[in-house]
Design an enzyme around this catalytic site. Structure first.
Site, PDB file in Angstrom:
ATOM      1  N   ASP A 127      -7.100 -40.219  -5.808  1.00 43.17           N
ATOM      2  CA  ASP A 127      -6.056 -41.232  -5.977  1.00 43.17           C
ATOM      3  C   ASP A 127      -5.563 -41.752  -4.631  1.00 43.17           C
ATOM      4  OD1 ASP A 127      -6.217 -41.174  -8.686  1.00 43.17           O
ATOM      5  OD2 ASP A 127      -4.597 -39.698  -8.938  1.00 43.17           O
ATOM      6  N   CYS A 128      -5.463 -40.826  -3.657  1.00 50.04           N
ATOM      7  CA  CYS A 128      -4.952 -41.253  -2.345  1.00 50.04           C
ATOM      8  C   CYS A 128      -6.057 -41.758  -1.417  1.00 50.04           C
ATOM      9  CB  CYS A 128      -4.169 -40.115  -1.691  1.00 50.04           C
ATOM     10  SG  CYS A 128      -4.976 -38.510  -1.833  1.00 50.04           S
ATOM     11  N   TYR A 129      -7.307 -41.355  -1.687  1.00 46.50           N
ATOM     12  CA  TYR A 129      -8.453 -41.790  -0.875  1.00 46.50           C
ATOM     13  C   TYR A 129      -9.537 -42.331  -1.810  1.00 46.50           C
ATOM     14  CZ  TYR A 129      -6.393 -39.203   3.053  1.00 46.50           C
ATOM     15  OH  TYR A 129      -5.579 -38.755   4.046  1.00 46.50           O
TER      16      TYR A 129
END
Lengths: 135, 391
Positions: free
Chosen positions: B137-139
């Protein structure tokens, strides 16, 4: 009396013909085979050290060339890339002549292409790959 | 009456320091004696340049857009270690490029590996990055390719776990076939003997008990500035020693770190070792502060007094038998041949003595010009022989 190291390139159609033997029979030249190979496309490469009278040598080479064989002096074959050489000395373990030797005061490796017989052992042994083949 | 590193640094700043190489100090101690030499000389510089396989570089690649947590990556097709955060990687010097035939056609040529990649980066050449990931989700990014140079990355540090071996084996081959080793090509039946140390110029042979070299010692590293980070892996000080205290077997090692951006390909060179693998030749120079007579006496050690053990690399080394065939001095090794049980065996070095000398001279110039100050070690490196002496 002269002594020359030469590289002969035989085109495909000449590989099976007796050419070099004529140097002995017709031109009074002696030769020492330093290297011989036939490529997958059946072109021949022969590295010779030839000894004889200067006149005979010139006439012998003219004959060889007339048969479609190219002649190059060997001294052009193995060169050292001085930018890459680190003077480590790994090549000293394999050089069969004194072409590569150490100056014991500076511990630098000296390359004398007059002594080089183009055996190419140093080429792959040199860790920074400073010894190059130029045909 | 000893000197301190702070006093020596004051003299360096005033341009008054007397700096000599580990070769030059030999004659000074011989002529004037150790007591006077300790008073007159402030710093002895050392040098070494040879293949040091336990080397590599940390690089922070900077972030892609969208961001990516790199799972696998290759630089010029050399796999790099990615198991550290999102865009930190480690290039190992002996890692081979994908699809290299290795030793399938023996002996393999090992033309391009991590050592060559590090050399290319330091030389300012463009290298190609290819990276893949699984997405988070963050990368979210899953694939990234770009060309980059050393100038484009945020941080790049050389960080070598084991360098500058204090002495090393002399390798020979007792078998009846040619063998291809990390000590070079060894011809059969004692055809040649290969060695790999700068001997009397080698950093750790000039401070054999680690009286001055410790964590935080500032050094010449790969043409730039580096530091001793720790003792190196396989650091072993429980070894037989000669009169100067110098070990007669492979012994101490150092782990070193430094900014790759200040280094030069002349002192960080990719090596291809036939039939063995790729490596990196590293140039290291360590300044030895002449604190007292003991320090200068040890630094004045000469090749005639430095001994190495001869080991058979066809059987005893690969099988780990621990057997030694004999001992020889570096003076004999450098003469071009050694005598082993009556047989004259030609020698070949893998460590460049001429470049070691160049490094010691360069470091000497840096110090003499006041461009390089000595650092106070935070802690000395472990050394049983020194600790027993002090204790």
């Amino acid at each position: 009396m002269v002594r020359h190291k030469v590289v002969l390139h035989f085109p495909h159609e000449q590989v099976d013909k007796p050419i070099v033997s004529k140097l002995v029979r017709d031109y009074n030249l002696d030769f020492n085979i330093l290297k011989a190979s036939i490529t997958p496309r059946e072109e021949g490469l022969l590295v010779l050290e030839i000894t004889g009278e200067d006149d005979d040598y010139q006439r012998g080479m003219d004959y060889i060339k007339s048969r479609g064989v190219s002649v190059q002096p060997l001294s052009q074959d193995i060169r050292r890339n001085d930018e890459r050489c680190t003077h480590c000395g790994a090549c000293l373990a394999v050089c069969p002549t004194d072409a590569l030797r150490a100056d014991r005061s500076t511990m630098e490796v000296l390359f004398d292409d007059e002594e080089c017989v183009a055996c190419e052992l140093c080429v792959k042994v040199c860790p920074p790959r400073a010894m190059e083949i130029h045909y | 009456m000893g000197k301190t590193i702070a006093e020596i640094n004051e003299r360096i700043k005033r341009g008054e320091a007397v700096v000599v190489t580990a070769e030059e100090v030999i004659g000074i101690v011989e002529e004037k004696g150790a007591e006077r030499a300790a008073q007159e000389v402030d710093v002895v510089t050392t040098g070494t340049f040879g293949p040091m396989c336990s080397s590599g570089a940390f690089i922070n690649l900077g972030h892609a857009q969208p961001r990516m947590k790199i799972h696998r990556a290759w630089l010029n097709e050399v796999p790099v270690f990615c198991g550290i955060a999102a865009v930190d990687i480690y290039i190992g010097a002996t890692e081979m490029a994908e699809h290299d035939p290795l030793n399938e056609v023996f002996p393999g040529e090992f033309r391009y590996g991590g050592g060559h990649l590090i050399e290319d980066l330091v030389a300012g050449k463009t290298v190609h990055l290819r990276a893949t990931s699984y997405g988070t989700d963050c990368y979210p990014n899953r694939a990234w390719e770009r060309d980059l140079t050393l100038a484009d990355v945020k941080e790049a540090w050389l960080f070598n776990p084991r360098n500058a071996y204090q002495n090393y084996n002399v390798a020979v081959n007792l078998s009846d076939r040619v063998i291809y080793t990390y000590m070079g090509v060894l011809r059969p039946n004692l055809g040649n003997a290969n060695y790999c140390s700068a001997g009397q110029l080698s950093p750790l042979l000039n401070d054999p008990l680690f009286r001055t070299i410790g964590i935080g010692t500032r050094i010449f590293l790969g043409g730039g500035i580096g530091y001793v980070a720790w003792h190196g892996t396989q650091h072993n000080t429980e070894v037989p020693r000669g009169p100067s205290g110098a070990p007669t077997r492979p012994a101490g090692t150092i782990s070193v770190i430094g900014d790759l951006k200040g280094m030069s390909p002349r002192y960080l060179t990719g090596y291809s070792i036939l039939g063995y693998g790729a490596s990196l030749a590293v140039g290291i120079g360590i300044p030895i502060p002449v604190l007292d007579e003991e320090v200068v006496r040890a630094a004045a050690v000469r090749d005639e007094e430095l001994v190495a053990a001869v080991v058979d690399y066809s059987h005893d080394y690969p099988q780990g038998t621990g057997k030694l065939l004999g001992e020889v001095t570096y003076a004999e090794l450098k003469s071009g041949s050694i005598n082993l049980d009556g047989k004259v065996v030609p020698t070949a070095p893998l460590s460049s003595y001429s470049r070691a000398r160049e490094i010691a001279e360069k470091l000497k110039d840096w110090i003499a010009q006041g461009r390089f100050l000595l650092s106070e070690p935070v802690e000395l490196l472990p050394c049983s022989a020194r600790e027993e002496e002090v204790g």
